[in-house]
Design an enzyme around this catalytic site. Structure first.
Site, PDB file in Angstrom:
ATOM      1  N   ARG A 157       0.833  -1.210   0.000  1.00 19.97           N
ATOM      2  CA  ARG A 157       0.000   0.000   0.000  1.00 19.97           C
ATOM      3  C   ARG A 157       0.864   1.255   0.000  1.00 19.97           C
ATOM      4  NH1 ARG A 157      -4.203  -1.223   4.715  1.00 19.97           N
ATOM      5  NH2 ARG A 157      -2.198  -1.677   5.658  1.00 19.97           N
ATOM      6  N   LYS A 200       2.245 -19.025   6.511  1.00 24.13           N
ATOM      7  CA  LYS A 200       1.559 -19.420   7.732  1.00 24.13           C
ATOM      8  C   LYS A 200       1.190 -18.152   8.496  1.00 24.13           C
ATOM      9  CE  LYS A 200       5.172 -19.380  11.121  1.00 24.13           C
ATOM     10  NZ  LYS A 200       5.903 -19.952  12.186  1.00 24.13           N
ATOM     11  N   HIS A 245       8.566 -23.261   5.820  1.00 23.76           N
ATOM     12  CA  HIS A 245       9.996 -23.045   5.544  1.00 23.76           C
ATOM     13  C   HIS A 245      10.878 -23.698   6.591  1.00 23.76           C
ATOM     14  CE1 HIS A 245       9.192 -19.915   8.517  1.00 23.76           C
ATOM     15  NE2 HIS A 245      10.452 -19.994   8.797  1.00 23.76           N
ATOM     16  N   LYS A 265      14.270 -28.550   1.638  1.00 24.95           N
ATOM     17  CA  LYS A 265      14.290 -29.793   0.865  1.00 24.95           C
ATOM     18  C   LYS A 265      15.375 -30.746   1.369  1.00 24.95           C
ATOM     19  CE  LYS A 265      13.342 -31.820  -3.198  1.00 24.95           C
ATOM     20  NZ  LYS A 265      12.205 -31.753  -4.042  1.00 24.95           N
ATOM     21  N   GLU A 323      14.305 -22.019  21.389  1.00 23.70           N
ATOM     22  CA  GLU A 323      15.167 -20.952  20.875  1.00 23.70           C
ATOM     23  C   GLU A 323      15.527 -19.968  21.974  1.00 23.70           C
ATOM     24  OE1 GLU A 323      13.366 -18.563  17.828  1.00 23.70           O
ATOM     25  OE2 GLU A 323      11.367 -18.827  18.646  1.00 23.70           O
ATOM     26  N   HIS A 334       4.972 -26.109  12.033  1.00 23.14           N
ATOM     27  CA  HIS A 334       6.229 -26.775  11.715  1.00 23.14           C
ATOM     28  C   HIS A 334       6.419 -28.130  12.402  1.00 23.14           C
ATOM     29  CE1 HIS A 334       7.019 -23.002   9.924  1.00 23.14           C
ATOM     30  NE2 HIS A 334       7.251 -22.361  11.044  1.00 23.14           N
ATOM     31  N   LYS A 377      10.367 -19.935  23.547  1.00 23.96           N
ATOM     32  CA  LYS A 377      11.248 -18.786  23.294  1.00 23.96           C
ATOM     33  C   LYS A 377      12.018 -18.437  24.560  1.00 23.96           C
ATOM     34  CE  LYS A 377       8.790 -16.152  19.755  1.00 23.96           C
ATOM     35  NZ  LYS A 377       9.857 -16.258  18.770  1.00 23.96           N
TER      36      LYS A 377
HETATM   37  P1  NDP Z   1       4.099  -6.953   7.784  1.00 17.67           P
HETATM   38  O1  NDP Z   1       2.999  -6.367   8.585  1.00 17.67           O
HETATM   39  O2  NDP Z   1       5.502  -6.522   8.060  1.00 17.67           O
HETATM   40  O3  NDP Z   1       3.849  -6.678   6.225  1.00 17.67           O
HETATM   41  C1  NDP Z   1       2.591  -6.872   5.649  1.00 17.67           C
HETATM   42  C2  NDP Z   1       2.596  -6.285   4.257  1.00 17.67           C
HETATM   43  O4  NDP Z   1       1.284  -6.404   3.721  1.00 17.67           O
HETATM   44  C3  NDP Z   1       2.984  -4.835   4.158  1.00 17.67           C
HETATM   45  O5  NDP Z   1       3.768  -4.639   3.009  1.00 17.67           O
HETATM   46  C4  NDP Z   1       1.621  -4.153   4.029  1.00 17.67           C
HETATM   47  O6  NDP Z   1       1.684  -2.909   3.392  1.00 17.67           O
HETATM   48  C5  NDP Z   1       0.916  -5.143   3.172  1.00 17.67           C
HETATM   49  N1  NDP Z   1      -0.546  -4.964   3.184  1.00 17.67           N
HETATM   50  C6  NDP Z   1      -1.395  -5.035   4.235  1.00 17.67           C
HETATM   51  N2  NDP Z   1      -2.661  -4.832   3.826  1.00 17.67           N
HETATM   52  C7  NDP Z   1      -2.608  -4.614   2.483  1.00 17.67           C
HETATM   53  C8  NDP Z   1      -3.571  -4.344   1.485  1.00 17.67           C
HETATM   54  N3  NDP Z   1      -4.888  -4.248   1.732  1.00 17.67           N
HETATM   55  N4  NDP Z   1      -3.149  -4.171   0.203  1.00 17.67           N
HETATM   56  C9  NDP Z   1      -1.838  -4.255  -0.099  1.00 17.67           C
HETATM   57  N5  NDP Z   1      -0.869  -4.533   0.807  1.00 17.67           N
HETATM   58  C10 NDP Z   1      -1.256  -4.691   2.085  1.00 17.67           C
HETATM   59  O7  NDP Z   1       3.932  -8.540   7.905  1.00 17.67           O
HETATM   60  P2  NDP Z   1       5.057  -9.652   7.706  1.00 17.67           P
HETATM   61  O8  NDP Z   1       5.853  -9.333   6.515  1.00 17.67           O
HETATM   62  O9  NDP Z   1       5.775  -9.874   8.984  1.00 17.67           O
HETATM   63  O10 NDP Z   1       4.184 -10.977   7.490  1.00 17.67           O
HETATM   64  C11 NDP Z   1       3.502 -11.249   6.276  1.00 17.67           C
HETATM   65  C12 NDP Z   1       2.928 -12.668   6.349  1.00 17.67           C
HETATM   66  O11 NDP Z   1       3.986 -13.588   6.526  1.00 17.67           O
HETATM   67  C13 NDP Z   1       1.990 -12.893   7.516  1.00 17.67           C
HETATM   68  O12 NDP Z   1       0.993 -13.791   7.109  1.00 17.67           O
HETATM   69  C14 NDP Z   1       2.856 -13.558   8.562  1.00 17.67           C
HETATM   70  O13 NDP Z   1       2.113 -14.389   9.403  1.00 17.67           O
HETATM   71  C15 NDP Z   1       3.768 -14.392   7.678  1.00 17.67           C
HETATM   72  N6  NDP Z   1       5.056 -14.708   8.271  1.00 17.67           N
HETATM   73  C16 NDP Z   1       5.925 -13.729   8.652  1.00 17.67           C
HETATM   74  C17 NDP Z   1       7.166 -14.050   9.163  1.00 17.67           C
HETATM   75  C18 NDP Z   1       8.146 -13.007   9.554  1.00 17.67           C
HETATM   76  O14 NDP Z   1       9.216 -13.359  10.056  1.00 17.67           O
HETATM   77  N7  NDP Z   1       7.844 -11.726   9.376  1.00 17.67           N
HETATM   78  C19 NDP Z   1       7.591 -15.470   9.315  1.00 17.67           C
HETATM   79  C20 NDP Z   1       6.607 -16.427   8.860  1.00 17.67           C
HETATM   80  C21 NDP Z   1       5.400 -16.034   8.373  1.00 17.67           C
HETATM   81  P3  NDP Z   1       1.548  -1.579   4.324  1.00 17.67           P
HETATM   82  O15 NDP Z   1       2.781  -1.569   5.162  1.00 17.67           O
HETATM   83  O16 NDP Z   1       1.474  -0.502   3.362  1.00 17.67           O
HETATM   84  O17 NDP Z   1       0.301  -1.775   5.152  1.00 17.67           O
END
Ligand code: NDP
Length: 484
Positions: free
Chosen positions: A63, A153, A183, A187, A221, A245, A344
């Protein structure tokens, strides 16, 4: 004597990589997020550097009102963290595009799809609720044939929501084109476990209830919350680690031999195991533990109490350590407890599956010192085989000692996210979680979540840097030496 070498079975490794021939686009939804920067882009950088995706375009979307230059800077920065700065990676950075969009809006999604060329992989690095809304929007506008979807996830929040997300995805693409990411096991780790179990005649014949006392799958961890309150406080250790996991590890440890490494065979056997898995004795109050850390010191680092971390709502009672004992009700495993634990801010980092064997039926009178059981250990990251076995050690031959044999498995060439991305680019879903399996995993933990929410299992506390609650369900049996 004649020997014959069976002709090679068809397996994913024999398949020519689709990426060799077809231009591909990775459409990364949630490009500005934490996952993209920290895990996904570095994994992609290593994958591109390996030459496995020779013709890749990267379209990022969020966004945030970024432009192409800012996005390219983000990619280059993430690639640099893993030394991925060669000409192939530079080309991916140079051609990358960023489009600001709301992925729940039809017009925006149409625009994003129009920016993709060739074989498209859509990665949903979005909050789970946004992923579900984006998938529903895509179902209305349709997808180009052959599009593959990668989902993070947690996959749903319970069995019903996982099922409705599966229904939605089934209307979008065939199941083999849905990559539900786990993840945790790359593999190489999956293949290491299967090789250890099924490529020799030493271990497999004794991996059953006649010889095994229990199986422990542990991910302890030292890290605390690390600023991830927004996600973690709504999930907790059971959902974050066990439901996803650790159940996948259980399935690999307990499954029967697949005839090939083909995704259909491996995932089918994992699903069989998980369908037979339930809480031990059907008693989640007795056979689960939950706890959260209080202030303490880990590896010389002071950690605040989980409840005092910024962004945490202490009244939610989110656990940072979860334990559960499960039964795998199959001919092979009936009666063998599978004890799963993840926590943790613990004293020791420990990531392993441990098979503890029963005592020998009869040890000749005159031999002493064999109280400790034999154990087979599979360590994850680095992947390592360990065997703790009772034999006559040095000194008095009547005195049994336990020796510890260790062998390293070959490390995989790619980080975990490089491997899962490669699976999607190659159209190989072996590493991804099949839809029915995702639902089974929620079904297995549902009774535990229910009694925890009802307050029937107290939320214990443990100081950061300790070994967790004293009454751990994985506590060593009498006579065993405590390992943690
Ligand atoms: P973040 O909150 O850091 O990022 C989410 C992203 O989604 C941002 O780029 C945000 O943009 C975007 N977003 C949210 N709503 C919208 C929308 N309506 N349209 C377009 N873009 C949108 O989350 P994470 O990166 O930490 O996590 C993402 C996914 O990965 C989740 O499902 C999480 O459970 C999973 N995950 C994350 C891990 C991690 O280590 N971070 C590890 C394993 C899984 P904006 O900032 O502009 O809102």
């Amino acid at each position: 004597m004649t020997t014959s070498t069976p002709s090679a079975a068809p397996c994913v490794a024999d398949r020519p990589a689709l990426s060799e021939a077809v231009p591909q686009t990775l459409l990364l939804l949630g490009a500005s997020g934490d996952l993209a920067a920290r895990l996904l882009l570095p994994g992609l950088g290593r994958l591109v550097a390996s030459g496995a995706v020779p013709d890749l375009r990267l379209v990022g979307s969020g966004r945030d009102d970024w432009d192409d230059e800012r996005w390219r800077g983000r990619i280059a920065g993430s690639f640099a963290t893993v030394g991925a700065g060669g000409p192939r990676e530079a080309e991916v950075v140079r051609s990358a595009r960023y489009l600001a969009a709301d992925v729940t809006a039809e017009e925006d999604l149409r625009r994003l799809l129009a920016a993709c060329q060739g074989q498209t992989v859509i990665f949903f690095a979005l909050p789970p609720a946004v992923t579900a809304r984006a998938a529903a929007t895509l179902a209305r506008i349709g997808l180009p044939p052959g599009t593959r979807l990668m989902l993070e996830k947690p996959f749903g929040t319970d069995t019903a929501s996982a099922r409705s997300l599966n229904d939605l995805l089934a209307g979008l693409v065939p199941e083999d084109q849905v990559h539900r990411i786990d993840h945790f096991l790359g593999k190489s780790t999956v293949v290491n476990i299967l090789g250890l179990r099924f490529a020799n005649r030493i271990f497999e014949p004794v991996l059953n209830s006649a010889h095994v006392a229990c199986v422990d799958i542990v991910f302890d961890e030292a890290l605390g919350l690390e600023g991830r309150a927004g996600y973690y406080d709504g999930a907790g250790a059971l959902v974050d680690m066990v439901q996803s996991h650790l159940l996948q590890v259980l399935a690999l440890m307990a499954m029967d031999a697949p005839p090939t490494l083909d995704a259909r065979e491996v995932r089918g056997r994992k699903a069989q195991v998980l369908r037979a898995t339930r809480v031990w004795d059907g008693d989640p109050v007795r056979w689960s533990r939950r706890a959260r850390y209080t202030a303490g010191e880990v590896d010389g680092r002071r950690l605040p109490a989980y409840a005092d971390e910024p962004g945490i709502d202490p009244t939610r009672g989110t656990e940072t350590l979860a334990e559960v004992v499960l039964a795998v009700d199959t001919w092979r495993w009936a009666g063998v407890p599978f004890r799963l634990r993840s926590g943790k801010a613990l004293a020791g980092r420990r990531k392993e599956a441990v098979i503890t064997f029963r005592q020998p039926p009869r040890v000749p009178t005159g031999l002493t010192g064999y109280e400790q059981p034999d154990r087979l250990r599979i360590g994850f990251g680095p992947d390592r085989l360990g065997l703790d076995v009772n034999i006559n050690g040095p000194g008095d031959p009547l005195e049994i000692d336990q020796v510890h044999l260790v062998a390293d498995f070959g490390p995989g060439g790619l980080p975990p996210y490089g491997e899962v991305l490669r699976g999607a680019f190659d159209g190989d879903p072996t590493l991804s979680v099949r839809g029915d399996t995702a639902e089974e995993c929620w079904r297995i933990v549902a009774p535990v979540l229910e009694v925890w929410r009802a307050g029937a299992v107290p939320l214990q506390e443990y100081p950061a840097g300790s070994h967790g609650p004293a009454d751990s369900l994985l506590a060593p049996a009498p006579g065993e030496v405590a390992r943690y």
